[in-house]
Design a protein around this motif. Structure first.
Motif, short mmCIF file in Angstrom:
data_model
loop_
_atom_site.label_atom_id
_atom_site.label_comp_id
_atom_site.label_asym_id
_atom_site.label_seq_id
_atom_site.Cartn_x
_atom_site.Cartn_y
_atom_site.Cartn_z
N HIS A 52 0.77 -1.14 0.03
CA HIS A 52 0.26 0.61 -0.16
C HIS A 52 0.67 1.17 -0.24
CE1 HIS A 52 -3.83 2.08 0.66
NE2 HIS A 52 -3.02 3.05 1.35
N LEU A 53 1.70 1.12 0.19
CA LEU A 53 2.77 2.59 0.77
C LEU A 53 3.36 2.44 -0.84
CD1 LEU A 53 4.78 2.18 4.03
CD2 LEU A 53 3.14 3.77 3.35
N GLU A 54 4.01 1.66 -0.97
CA GLU A 54 4.26 1.12 -2.00
C GLU A 54 3.57 2.38 -3.70
OE1 GLU A 54 5.92 -1.45 -6.10
OE2 GLU A 54 4.85 -1.81 -4.38
N GLU A 55 2.50 1.82 -3.47
CA GLU A 55 1.14 1.91 -4.69
C GLU A 55 0.43 3.97 -4.06
OE1 GLU A 55 -2.05 -0.82 -3.04
OE2 GLU A 55 -1.24 -1.98 -4.77
N HIS A 56 1.54 4.07 -3.15
CA HIS A 56 0.49 5.83 -3.24
C HIS A 56 1.67 6.59 -2.70
CE1 HIS A 56 -2.96 3.66 -1.99
NE2 HIS A 56 -3.48 4.92 -2.63
N GLY A 57 3.32 5.87 -3.61
CA GLY A 57 4.34 6.59 -3.85
C GLY A 57 5.81 6.70 -2.36
N HIS A 58 5.77 6.48 -1.37
CA HIS A 58 5.94 6.02 0.09
C HIS A 58 7.58 5.67 -0.50
CE1 HIS A 58 3.07 8.29 1.99
NE2 HIS A 58 2.36 7.74 1.51
N ILE A 59 7.14 4.35 -0.91
CA ILE A 59 8.27 3.35 -1.04
C ILE A 59 8.38 3.30 -2.51
CG2 ILE A 59 8.58 2.44 1.27
CD1 ILE A 59 7.17 0.14 0.99
N GLY A 60 9.22 2.52 -2.62
CA GLY A 60 9.21 2.03 -3.92
C GLY A 60 11.28 1.48 -4.22
N ARG A 61 10.91 0.79 -5.95
CA ARG A 61 12.00 -0.13 -6.13
C ARG A 61 13.62 1.26 -5.81
NH1 ARG A 61 9.47 -2.73 -9.86
NH2 ARG A 61 9.12 -4.47 -10.12
N ASP A 62 13.35 2.73 -6.16
CA ASP A 62 14.29 3.35 -6.02
C ASP A 62 14.53 4.08 -5.07
OD1 ASP A 62 12.50 4.93 -6.91
OD2 ASP A 62 12.43 5.83 -8.15
N LEU A 64 13.38 3.01 -1.06
CA LEU A 64 13.50 1.78 0.46
C LEU A 64 13.76 2.57 1.05
CD1 LEU A 64 14.38 -1.80 -0.97
CD2 LEU A 64 11.89 -0.37 -1.38
N ASP A 65 14.14 3.65 1.12
CA ASP A 65 13.99 4.74 2.54
C ASP A 65 13.37 4.74 3.66
OD1 ASP A 65 16.57 5.74 1.80
OD2 ASP A 65 15.94 7.25 0.83
N PHE A 66 12.17 4.75 2.77
CA PHE A 66 11.17 5.16 4.64
C PHE A 66 10.35 3.37 5.18
CE2 PHE A 66 6.55 4.61 5.61
CZ PHE A 66 6.29 5.92 6.84
N LEU A 67 11.00 2.61 4.50
CA LEU A 67 10.77 1.49 4.75
C LEU A 67 12.00 0.89 5.90
CD1 LEU A 67 9.97 -1.68 4.21
CD2 LEU A 67 11.02 -2.04 3.21
N LYS A 68 13.23 1.57 5.05
CA LYS A 68 14.54 1.02 5.97
C LYS A 68 14.03 1.59 7.52
CE LYS A 68 17.35 2.17 3.15
NZ LYS A 68 18.92 2.09 2.23
#
Length: 158
Positions: A52-62, A64-68
């Motif tokens: 969900h975070l990826e789909e809304h632009g908070h994390i992505g392939r380029d 992953l800082d927010f996830l970390k």
């Protein structure tokens, strides 16, 4: 027809398998500012939260800082290291260095009704993966990319 597995989905599911209920509860609190309470209630596990975070632009392939940062906040250093290792394997996509792949500007309507540059309208990695025609098999660079993700996951499982 060959089905393609998104490398980030593999990452999210691997993280999901390593996180407990207490971790999930902490993650839900931490992402409360990015995901509405209603949406958060629908998400059943950390993998779905990350997607969900990826789909809304908070994390992505380029990025992953927010996830970390989330993993750092819940004090899971081994998982941060795992994400960093996977991040390195995502450095190339379809044989192209990540730094050379143009990015869309943020937001779902990027380029519509607002001033934008040509670069902001160029496809992202995700767009390119979706737009890649399925010709019955993967190209050499696609296969290499999948293998690098698989190697990353094998390292984590050792």
């Amino acid at each position: 027809m060959v089905s393609r597995i998104d490398p980030l989905s593999i990452l999210y599911n691997t993280l999901n398998s390593k996180l407990g209920k207490e971790d999930e509860d902490k993650i839900r609190i931490l992402v409360g500012g990015q995901i509405s309470k209603r949406d958060l209630e629908k998400l059943q596990n950390p993998a779905e939260i990350f997607k969900h975070l990826e789909e809304h632009g908070h994390i992505g392939r380029d990025d992953l800082d927010f996830l970390k940062e989330v993993l750092k906040t819940i004090d899971r250093p081994p998982l941060i290291k795992f994400v960093e290792e996977c991040e390195e394997s995502l450095e190339t996509y379809h044989g192209m260095p990540r730094s050379k792949i143009p990015r869309l500007s943020s937001g779902h309507n990027a380029g519509y009704g607002e001033a934008s540059s040509v670069t902001s309208l160029a496809p992202t990695h995700r767009d390119m993966a979706t737009a890649t025609p399925d010709l019955g098999g993967d190209t050499k660079s696609q296969q290499d990319h999948k293998e690098s993700i698989a190697d990353c996951i094998k390292k984590e499982n050792r």
